[in-house]
Scaffold this active site. Structure first.
Site, PDB file in Angstrom:
ATOM      1  N   TYR A   1      -2.865  -1.301  10.075  1.00  0.00           N
ATOM      2  CA  TYR A   1      -2.809  -1.570   8.637  1.00  0.00           C
ATOM      3  C   TYR A   1      -1.522  -1.018   8.029  1.00  0.00           C
ATOM      4  O   TYR A   1      -0.837  -1.704   7.261  1.00  0.00           O
ATOM      5  CB  TYR A   1      -4.027  -0.956   7.949  1.00  0.00           C
TER       6      TYR A   1
ATOM      7  N   SER B   1       0.874  -1.176   0.000  1.00  0.00           N
ATOM      8  CA  SER B   1       0.000   0.000   0.000  1.00  0.00           C
ATOM      9  C   SER B   1       0.905   1.218   0.000  1.00  0.00           C
ATOM     10  O   SER B   1       2.058   1.136   0.457  1.00  0.00           O
ATOM     11  CB  SER B   1      -0.881  -0.012   1.255  1.00  0.00           C
TER      12      SER B   1
END
Length: 255
Positions: free
Chosen positions: A162, A149
């Site tokens: 995350y 990400s």
């Protein structure tokens, strides 16, 4: 059926985790259009079968398997079944992950949420890769693509578990690339920005607007925007590229 990918992966055998929807669905479709035989795996058992059937109806060689990345035995069983179906394995796309920590500060984040995110995103990626290694070695041209990400590249706030897990994916990609290079296995990471999929529906509008306005290409990011990078990383065009992280986010982050 038209495709941008011109049978680039003709005959390749690929396993995609988290393939029932969103990015995984887009990847499976693009890989199939590029000529790959694909198994998609997902914890959403009914959804993964529906998605596989939908893609098969398009003439693509796609089938589905249920998978709980939090269960090591389920990971081993999934890989064994995928290898049996495909007759081997040339590529693995570690796409499945969970968020769960969105909107909480580091002080509000609880230990159980942290542990669950790490179990699925980090441990699950490690165990899935480990389980696939014998088949990838036997391929002679194995390729692993890890979905990271861009959040750890810019330090997205209020998303700590995350962000930490995806930062770990980037670090693992580098380490695995060095370990597996002698086996002729490439390992690379793709780092998307905020993509318009079901899993990001919870993200506040202000965050969506931040991404859109600060990208060099100022529009929302779609799953299809990421597919080309995944197809490329699994292809012979990328056989001398390994250990790299490629941001695919319209120029939001330019490391």
């Amino acid at each position: 059926m038209m495709s941008h990918f011109n049978r680039l992966l003709e005959g390749r055998r690929v396993l995609v985790t988290g393939g029932a929807r969103g990015l995984g669905h887009a990847f499976a479709q693009a890989l199939g259009q590029a000529g790959a035989r694909v198994v998609i795996a997902d914890i959403l058992d009914e959804r993964v079968q529906t998605t596989a059937a939908e893609l098969a109806a398009q003439g693509l060689d796609v089938s589905g398997i249920a998978l709980d990345l939090g269960n090591p035995d389920a990971i081993s069983a999934c890989v064994a079944e995928a290898v049996e179906r495909l007759g081997g394995l040339d590529g693995l796309v570690n796409n499945a992950s969970i968020t769960n920590s969105g909107g909480k500060t580091c002080e509000e984040l609880d230990i159980d949420t942290w542990d669950q995110v790490m179990q699925v995103n980090v441990r699950g990626t490690w165990l899935m890769t480990r389980a696939c290694l014998p088949a990838l070695r036997a391929s002679g041209k194995g390729a692993v693509v890890n979905l990271a990400s861009d959040t750890p590249l810019w330090g997205a706030p209020n998303l700590l578990a995350y962000v930490a897990s995806k930062g770990a994916i980037i670090a693992m990609t580098r380490s695995l690339a060095r370990e597996l290079g002698s086996d002729n296995i490439t390992v690379n990471a793709i780092a998307p920005g905020l993509v318009l999929v079901e899993a990001t529906a919870y993200v506040p509008e202000a965050r969506h607007r931040l991404y859109t306005e600060q990208r060099a290409i100022q529009r929302p990011q779609l799953p299809e925007d990421v597919s080309g990078a995944v197809v490329f990383a699994l292809s012979d065009l990328a056989r001398f590229i390994t250990g790299q992280t490629l941001p695919v986010n319209g120029g939001f982050v330019m490391p």
